[in-house]
Design an enzyme around this catalytic site. Structure first.
Site, PDB file in Angstrom:
ATOM      1  N   ALA B  35      -2.219  -3.277  -4.454  1.00 10.69           N
ATOM      2  CA  ALA B  35      -1.691  -1.916  -4.564  1.00 10.69           C
ATOM      3  C   ALA B  35      -0.161  -1.947  -4.629  1.00 10.69           C
ATOM      4  CB  ALA B  35      -2.138  -1.087  -3.363  1.00 10.69           C
ATOM      5  N   ASP B  36       0.432  -0.971  -5.313  1.00  5.43           N
ATOM      6  CA  ASP B  36       1.883  -0.789  -5.200  1.00  5.43           C
ATOM      7  C   ASP B  36       2.142   0.445  -4.324  1.00  5.43           C
ATOM      8  OD1 ASP B  36       1.519   1.469  -6.783  1.00  5.43           O
ATOM      9  OD2 ASP B  36       2.322   0.548  -8.598  1.00  5.43           O
ATOM     10  N   SER B  37       3.434   0.773  -4.125  1.00  3.06           N
ATOM     11  CA  SER B  37       3.723   1.836  -3.147  1.00  3.06           C
ATOM     12  C   SER B  37       3.152   3.179  -3.598  1.00  3.06           C
ATOM     13  CB  SER B  37       5.233   1.938  -2.922  1.00  3.06           C
ATOM     14  OG  SER B  37       5.873   2.254  -4.140  1.00  3.06           O
TER      15      SER B  37
END
Ligand SMILES: NC(=O)c1ccc[n+]([C@@H]2O[C@H](COP(=O)([O-])OP(=O)(O)OC[C@H]3O[C@@H](n4cnc5c(N)ncnc54)[C@H](OP(=O)(O)O)[C@@H]3O)[C@@H](O)[C@H]2O)c1
Lengths: 245, 79
Positions: B35-37
């Site tokens: 996941a990214d932010s």
């Protein structure tokens, strides 16, 4: 090129000169449009002239609850939202020493804060679908400044900085965020200028004429299209050469 | 209880496009599930919607694993 068939768009300020032209141009390219503004009768009239693929949701951009409702109702009416054009805007001109707090606040609220709120409310669906176009109508004045328009220039410059930040936040989701900056365009907003004011302005426009709302709408169609998928965080100036930046 | 865990895992699978088998309770969203932010913000918003709760920013920051999410929701969801 620039086919918007199957796309859906919400245009704020569609009851105004530039917004009406933007809505008509997006519609002509095949998009389904939702028209917003405060004057329901003017919006209904425009919807009538567009025929199919047009909806009306009246809302006030200085009312947070109204803005959330606008995002929801536009999505419900069209099934999804691909293109958001934040065009609603006002002026309350005054030399800064005479400018009242409420003139300052109103312009910031409608032109900048309302726009941010509507984007925040509308972007979730775009994130989910990994596609979106946000186009904010700023102004040449937001870049060059203009005496008597400290409030308006601040709000319009604010839109540009905000758009660049949002462009970075959402680029990985194939959502682009751009601005279109009109110069002086023949609409009700500029009708209020005196002939002397108009003459002075034209003296600064190499094209020697005011622009038309359709010339602004063409830039919006481009930024809304699939062809502009690699353009984000930009400001497209449409001003007859009045400022080259 | 287990119902909440199942629903959380389903949301994670849908949002991050990962295999259900990867979504273990100690799996970290960013380090283990890619996941990214922005994904983590989307996940928190999806949990809020699914369970009709509000996850304040300081709590959201502490939700780093699938298990963290399940525990927070178990403690805060009205059943
Ligand atoms: N004309 C120019 O030369 C020029 C130059 C640079 C930038 N612009 C920008 O272009 C945009 C459109 O301008 P225009 O010339 O078409 O102006 P306009 O004809 O005066 O239209 C303004 C639009 O904004 C809507 N609006 C105003 N206050 C609102 C509020 N509180 N809530 C919701 N909607 C509101 C109006 O809706 P209702 O009438 O229904 O209330 C109207 O549809 C503006 O953002 C303006 O700053 C214009």
């Amino acid at each position: 090129m620039f086919d918007l068939g199957g796309k859906t768009a919400l245009v704020t300020g569609a009851s105004g000169g530039i917004g009406g032209a933007i809505a008509r141009a997006l519609h002509r390219q095949g998009a389904t449009v939702t028209l917003s503004g405060t004057r329901a009768d003017a919006l209904e009239q425009l919807r009538g002239s567009l025929g199919e693929r047009a909806h009306v949701v009246a809302a006030r951009m200085d009312d947070p609850a109204d803005i959330d409702r606008l995002a929801k109702e536009a999505e419900a009416a069209m099934g999804k939202l691909d293109i958001l054009v934040n065009n609603a805007g006002i002026t309350r001109d005054n030399l800064s020493m005479r400018m009242k707090d409420e003139e300052w606040e109103k312009v910031l609220q409608v032109n900048l804060t309302g726009t941010f709120r509507l984007i925040r409310a509308a972007i979730r669906g775009m994130m989910r679908r990994r596609h979106g176009r946000v186009i904010n109508i700023t102004s040449i004045v937001g870049v060059t400044g203009n005496p008597g328009q400290a409030n308006y220039a601040a709000a319009k410059a604010g839109l540009i900085g905000m758009s660049k930040s949002l462009a970075q936040e959402f680029a990985s989701r194939a959502i682009t965020v751009n601005c279109v900056a009109p110069g002086f365009i023949a609409t009700p907003m500029t009708d209020v200028l005196t002939d002397d004011q108009k003459k002075a302005i034209l003296g600064r426009v190499p094209a020697e004429r005011l622009g038309t709302p359709e010339e602004i709408a063409a830039g919006v169609v481009y930024l809304a299209s699939d062809e502009a998928s690699y353009v984000t965080g930009q400001t497209l100036h449409i001003n007859g050469g009045m400022a080259m930046i | 209880m287990s119902d909440i865990a199942e629903r959380v895992k389903k949301i994670v699978v849908e949002h991050l496009g990962v295999e259900a088998a990867q979504v273990k309770e100690d799996a970290k969203f960013i380090d283990d599930l890619g996941a990214d932010s922005l994904d983590t913000v989307e996940l928190v918003m999806a949990f809020e919607e699914e369970f009709s709760i509000e996850i304040p920013d300081d709590a959201a920051e502490k939700i780093q694993t699938v298990g963290d999410a399940i525990n927070f929701i178990n403690a805060n969801a009205k059943s």
